[in-house]
Design a protein around this motif. Structure first.
Motif, PDB file in Angstrom:
ATOM      1  N   GLY A 350     -12.379  -4.998 -48.671  1.00 65.78           N
ATOM      2  CA  GLY A 350     -11.810  -4.949 -47.332  1.00 65.78           C
ATOM      3  C   GLY A 350     -11.219  -3.603 -46.966  1.00 65.78           C
ATOM      4  O   GLY A 350     -10.318  -3.535 -46.120  1.00 65.78           O
ATOM      5  N   GLY A 351     -11.702  -2.548 -47.587  1.00 69.99           N
ATOM      6  CA  GLY A 351     -11.171  -1.213 -47.294  1.00 69.99           C
ATOM      7  C   GLY A 351      -9.910  -0.859 -48.049  1.00 69.99           C
ATOM      8  O   GLY A 351      -9.327   0.200 -47.811  1.00 69.99           O
ATOM      9  N   ARG A 352      -9.481  -1.722 -49.003  1.00 64.55           N
ATOM     10  CA  ARG A 352      -8.223  -1.476 -49.705  1.00 64.55           C
ATOM     11  C   ARG A 352      -8.290  -0.220 -50.566  1.00 64.55           C
ATOM     12  O   ARG A 352      -7.364   0.599 -50.565  1.00 64.55           O
ATOM     13  CB  ARG A 352      -7.873  -2.683 -50.578  1.00 64.55           C
ATOM     14  CG  ARG A 352      -6.583  -2.516 -51.377  1.00 64.55           C
ATOM     15  CD  ARG A 352      -6.277  -3.766 -52.173  1.00 64.55           C
ATOM     16  NE  ARG A 352      -7.324  -4.030 -53.138  1.00 64.55           N
ATOM     17  CZ  ARG A 352      -7.374  -3.484 -54.357  1.00 64.55           C
ATOM     18  NH1 ARG A 352      -6.436  -2.637 -54.728  1.00 64.55           N
ATOM     19  NH2 ARG A 352      -8.347  -3.778 -55.184  1.00 64.55           N
ATOM     20  N   LEU A 353      -9.390  -0.066 -51.314  1.00 64.49           N
ATOM     21  CA  LEU A 353      -9.487   1.093 -52.200  1.00 64.49           C
ATOM     22  C   LEU A 353      -9.517   2.394 -51.410  1.00 64.49           C
ATOM     23  O   LEU A 353      -8.890   3.396 -51.792  1.00 64.49           O
ATOM     24  CB  LEU A 353     -10.736   0.972 -53.070  1.00 64.49           C
ATOM     25  CG  LEU A 353     -10.765  -0.213 -54.040  1.00 64.49           C
ATOM     26  CD1 LEU A 353     -12.052  -0.215 -54.842  1.00 64.49           C
ATOM     27  CD2 LEU A 353      -9.556  -0.181 -54.965  1.00 64.49           C
ATOM     28  N   ARG A 354     -10.254   2.418 -50.297  1.00 62.86           N
ATOM     29  CA  ARG A 354     -10.317   3.623 -49.479  1.00 62.86           C
ATOM     30  C   ARG A 354      -8.946   3.929 -48.865  1.00 62.86           C
ATOM     31  O   ARG A 354      -8.533   5.095 -48.766  1.00 62.86           O
ATOM     32  CB  ARG A 354     -11.374   3.460 -48.391  1.00 62.86           C
ATOM     33  CG  ARG A 354     -11.702   4.752 -47.644  1.00 62.86           C
ATOM     34  CD  ARG A 354     -12.911   4.555 -46.743  1.00 62.86           C
ATOM     35  NE  ARG A 354     -14.087   4.185 -47.516  1.00 62.86           N
ATOM     36  CZ  ARG A 354     -14.846   5.053 -48.162  1.00 62.86           C
ATOM     37  NH1 ARG A 354     -14.543   6.350 -48.143  1.00 62.86           N
ATOM     38  NH2 ARG A 354     -15.904   4.644 -48.827  1.00 62.86           N
ATOM     39  N   ALA A 355      -8.232   2.872 -48.460  1.00 61.16           N
ATOM     40  CA  ALA A 355      -6.890   3.082 -47.907  1.00 61.16           C
ATOM     41  C   ALA A 355      -5.929   3.600 -48.974  1.00 61.16           C
ATOM     42  O   ALA A 355      -5.071   4.449 -48.686  1.00 61.16           O
ATOM     43  CB  ALA A 355      -6.374   1.774 -47.307  1.00 61.16           C
ATOM     44  N   GLU A 356      -6.065   3.100 -50.210  1.00 59.79           N
ATOM     45  CA  GLU A 356      -5.203   3.579 -51.278  1.00 59.79           C
ATOM     46  C   GLU A 356      -5.481   5.049 -51.579  1.00 59.79           C
ATOM     47  O   GLU A 356      -4.553   5.827 -51.857  1.00 59.79           O
ATOM     48  CB  GLU A 356      -5.406   2.727 -52.526  1.00 59.79           C
ATOM     49  CG  GLU A 356      -4.821   1.316 -52.405  1.00 59.79           C
ATOM     50  CD  GLU A 356      -5.100   0.471 -53.625  1.00 59.79           C
ATOM     51  OE1 GLU A 356      -5.944   0.892 -54.458  1.00 59.79           O
ATOM     52  OE2 GLU A 356      -4.492  -0.606 -53.755  1.00 59.79           O
ATOM     53  N   LEU A 357      -6.750   5.444 -51.544  1.00 59.59           N
ATOM     54  CA  LEU A 357      -7.080   6.846 -51.751  1.00 59.59           C
ATOM     55  C   LEU A 357      -6.512   7.712 -50.633  1.00 59.59           C
ATOM     56  O   LEU A 357      -5.942   8.787 -50.873  1.00 59.59           O
ATOM     57  CB  LEU A 357      -8.595   7.020 -51.838  1.00 59.59           C
ATOM     58  CG  LEU A 357      -9.107   8.459 -51.958  1.00 59.59           C
ATOM     59  CD1 LEU A 357      -8.522   9.140 -53.191  1.00 59.59           C
ATOM     60  CD2 LEU A 357     -10.623   8.497 -51.980  1.00 59.59           C
ATOM     61  N   ARG A 358      -6.652   7.251 -49.399  1.00 53.62           N
ATOM     62  CA  ARG A 358      -6.104   7.990 -48.269  1.00 53.62           C
ATOM     63  C   ARG A 358      -4.588   8.111 -48.380  1.00 53.62           C
ATOM     64  O   ARG A 358      -4.007   9.174 -48.109  1.00 53.62           O
ATOM     65  CB  ARG A 358      -6.480   7.292 -46.965  1.00 53.62           C
ATOM     66  CG  ARG A 358      -5.914   7.929 -45.700  1.00 53.62           C
ATOM     67  CD  ARG A 358      -6.348   9.367 -45.554  1.00 53.62           C
ATOM     68  NE  ARG A 358      -5.858   9.964 -44.309  1.00 53.62           N
ATOM     69  CZ  ARG A 358      -5.780  11.259 -44.107  1.00 53.62           C
ATOM     70  NH1 ARG A 358      -6.161  12.114 -45.057  1.00 53.62           N
ATOM     71  NH2 ARG A 358      -5.342  11.721 -42.962  1.00 53.62           N
ATOM     72  N   LEU A 359      -3.937   7.024 -48.820  1.00 55.10           N
ATOM     73  CA  LEU A 359      -2.484   7.048 -48.992  1.00 55.10           C
ATOM     74  C   LEU A 359      -2.086   8.061 -50.061  1.00 55.10           C
ATOM     75  O   LEU A 359      -1.117   8.812 -49.897  1.00 55.10           O
ATOM     76  CB  LEU A 359      -1.989   5.654 -49.369  1.00 55.10           C
ATOM     77  CG  LEU A 359      -0.485   5.510 -49.642  1.00 55.10           C
ATOM     78  CD1 LEU A 359       0.332   5.900 -48.411  1.00 55.10           C
ATOM     79  CD2 LEU A 359      -0.158   4.086 -50.080  1.00 55.10           C
ATOM     80  N   ALA A 360      -2.841   8.100 -51.177  1.00 53.05           N
ATOM     81  CA  ALA A 360      -2.539   9.067 -52.229  1.00 53.05           C
ATOM     82  C   ALA A 360      -2.701  10.494 -51.726  1.00 53.05           C
ATOM     83  O   ALA A 360      -1.895  11.385 -52.054  1.00 53.05           O
ATOM     84  CB  ALA A 360      -3.441   8.819 -53.437  1.00 53.05           C
ATOM     85  N   GLU A 361      -3.728  10.751 -50.921  1.00 50.38           N
ATOM     86  CA  GLU A 361      -3.934  12.092 -50.378  1.00 50.38           C
ATOM     87  C   GLU A 361      -2.815  12.476 -49.420  1.00 50.38           C
ATOM     88  O   GLU A 361      -2.348  13.626 -49.409  1.00 50.38           O
ATOM     89  CB  GLU A 361      -5.285  12.151 -49.677  1.00 50.38           C
ATOM     90  CG  GLU A 361      -6.463  12.035 -50.637  1.00 50.38           C
ATOM     91  CD  GLU A 361      -7.800  11.905 -49.921  1.00 50.38           C
ATOM     92  OE1 GLU A 361      -8.843  12.122 -50.547  1.00 50.38           O
ATOM     93  OE2 GLU A 361      -7.792  11.564 -48.707  1.00 50.38           O
ATOM     94  N   LEU A 362      -2.360  11.518 -48.607  1.00 48.22           N
ATOM     95  CA  LEU A 362      -1.260  11.801 -47.687  1.00 48.22           C
ATOM     96  C   LEU A 362       0.033  12.067 -48.442  1.00 48.22           C
ATOM     97  O   LEU A 362       0.817  12.963 -48.063  1.00 48.22           O
ATOM     98  CB  LEU A 362      -1.078  10.629 -46.720  1.00 48.22           C
ATOM     99  CG  LEU A 362      -2.185  10.448 -45.670  1.00 48.22           C
ATOM    100  CD1 LEU A 362      -1.981   9.158 -44.899  1.00 48.22           C
ATOM    101  CD2 LEU A 362      -2.211  11.635 -44.715  1.00 48.22           C
TER     102      LEU A 362
END
Length: 483
Positions: A350-362
């Protein structure tokens, strides 16, 4: 048994890392502090001065030592370091296989129609003992290593935070001590001024009795004495509050027999710190090192978030013995083993992994901004301290001349008043001017000391003898550098 030889091979292959290389930003400040004076030859940087060398007052040295031993905020900071260190060891343990020794015994009765061999119902027992490897994850893509690196960096950041707290405590004790000394000096000045103005009131009353002045002079003198009495009470309250603040920082009852304090104008602090300093000296400050370690942790979190997209391989295995009777548990032919590798690949989250990666980058971007801000704030603190160092000495010399001039004016006004050449108003004005000039001189001494302490903290100094085991110190169990 032959499957167990696969484990070392898989461990050897698990060396891939998806953590991006960290490129620290350029210093967002000029290469030199705004000071054209060359650095004093042979004088160490503030970061290289032990606080015992910096603070010459023996009483202040005892108070700082007591504070480092007893301050509760510093104790909390030290406990936080230990807590984060324990968290790092927990995270690192996830990279190693956990082996358990399990023993079990079961005893039960089954119904006759459930028996596979048609036997009648009976009570049966089963005994087993085995070494087990439970769901050990092979770190094929460096996820666990990245998490361990992040935990280690946060441990180092907390350790640097503890050092920053120690330096801040040394500075806070020094500031509180000098505030107490200032309050004591102001109280003594108020007492001396009250005595002088009471003598002036007595003179005004004697002149009134001799019909050489009017009741207005007496009223003015009485008002002046009342003002001094009110100011004396205010100074006593300020001194008590300053002592309470110092007691709180020290964190313990002050022992008897402390050395006598030095006067504010006796230079209880090394007043001349080096000028012409390079701005990269700021990188030695514990708070900047703390921000740098937080940046490293945020960068490692990106590697862990990237690795979450890839397959995970885990192993479960056991080796032992099983028998229906305890007496024959370890007999020949009773050994058992099990080997269960498992691989899982995320397909839809559901996009969780991509969101977690984006959060880590931010969060890494935030850490970069905080790192740069810490450097800029440190640069300003040092620049402000150097500006004060360059001007306070001359200002104090000028104010001392103001005090000397006011003292001569009071002496001359008193002579002219007693001779009947001037009225009471001139003497009153000269006395008030002298009191204000002396107060200003005391304030300047205190401000100069506070500025020097602030510059000392801004340069990252204060704890060389106690912090020699910093990042360049002893090696951690993991072969990394730790305090």
């Amino acid at each position: 048994m032959r499957y167990f030889f696969i484990l070392p091979l898989v461990l050897a292959l698990s060396a891939c890392s998806l953590t991006p290389p960290l490129v620290k930003p350029e210093l967002p400040v000029p290469s030199q502090f705004p000071d054209n004076v060359q650095r004093t030859q042979g004088l160490a940087y503030g970061a290289d001065l032990d606080w015992r060398t910096m603070f010459a007052d023996p009483r202040l040295q005892r108070l700082i030592r007591l504070a480092l031993d007893n301050n509760r905020d510093l104790r909390v900071a030290a406990l936080n370091v230990q807590a984060v260190q324990a968290q790092f060891h927990i995270q690192r343990a996830a990279q190693l296989p956990g082996i358990d020794l399990n023993g079990a015994m079961s005893r039960g009765r089954m119904a006759a129609d459930a028996m596979a061999d048609g036997d009648t119902a009976s009570v049966r027992e089963q005994h087993s003992v085995a070494f087990g490897l439970s769901a050990f994850e092979i770190d094929l893509f460096g996820r666990l290593q990245a998490q361990s690196d992040a935990a280690f960096a946060r441990y180092l950041a907390t350790d640097q935070g503890h050092r920053a707290a120690e330096i801040a405590l040394v500075g806070a004790v020094a500031d509180a001590y000098f505030a107490e000394r200032l309050a004591q000096g102001q109280l003594q000045l108020a007492q001396q001024t009250l005595t002088d103005w009471q003598q002036s009131l007595d003179l005004a009353r004697r002149l009134k009795q001799a019909d050489q002045n009017s009741g207005l002079d007496v009223a003015q003198a009485e008002g002046q004495v009342a003002t001094a009495e009110a100011d004396l009470q205010s100074r006593q309250r300020t001194l008590a509050q300053a002592r309470n603040a110092l007691d709180l920082l020290v964190g313990a009852e002050l022992p008897a027999g402390l050395p006598e304090p030095m006067a504010l104008d006796d230079r209880p602090v090394v007043m001349r710190l080096p000028a012409g300093l390079p701005s990269d000296l700021l990188l030695r400050r514990p708070d900047i090192l703390q921000a740098e370690q937080n940046l490293l942790a945020a960068n490692a979190d990106i590697g862990a978030a990237r690795a979450a997209f890839f397959p995970r391989l885990s192993l479960t295995a056991s080796l032992g013995f099983a028998s229906p009777a305890m007496s024959g548990l370890f007999d020949s032919g009773r050994h058992v083993w099990e080997f269960s590798p498992q691989i899982s690949q995320p397909l839809f989250q559901g996009g969780r992994l991509r969101a977690e990666l984006r959060l880590a980058e931010l969060r890494k971007s935030v850490a970069v901004a905080e790192y740069e801000h810490a450097i800029q704030a440190a640069f300003r603190e040092v620049a402000d301290g150097l500006a004060g160092q360059a001007t306070y000495g001359s200002q104090i010399d000028a104010q001392a001349r103001v005090v000397a001039s006011a003292e001569r004016r009071v002496a001359l006004s008193g002579q002219r008043y007693r001779a009947g050449l001037d009225g009471r108003l001139e003497l009153l004005d000269s006395q008030r001017q002298l009191y204000a000039a002396r107060q200003t001189l005391l304030d300047l001494y205190s401000q100069q000391l506070s500025n020097t302490v602030a510059l000392y903290k801004a340069l990252g100094g204060g704890l060389v003898s106690e912090a020699a085991d910093t990042l360049a110190g002893t090696a951690d169990l993991d072969g990394k550098v730790a305090r």
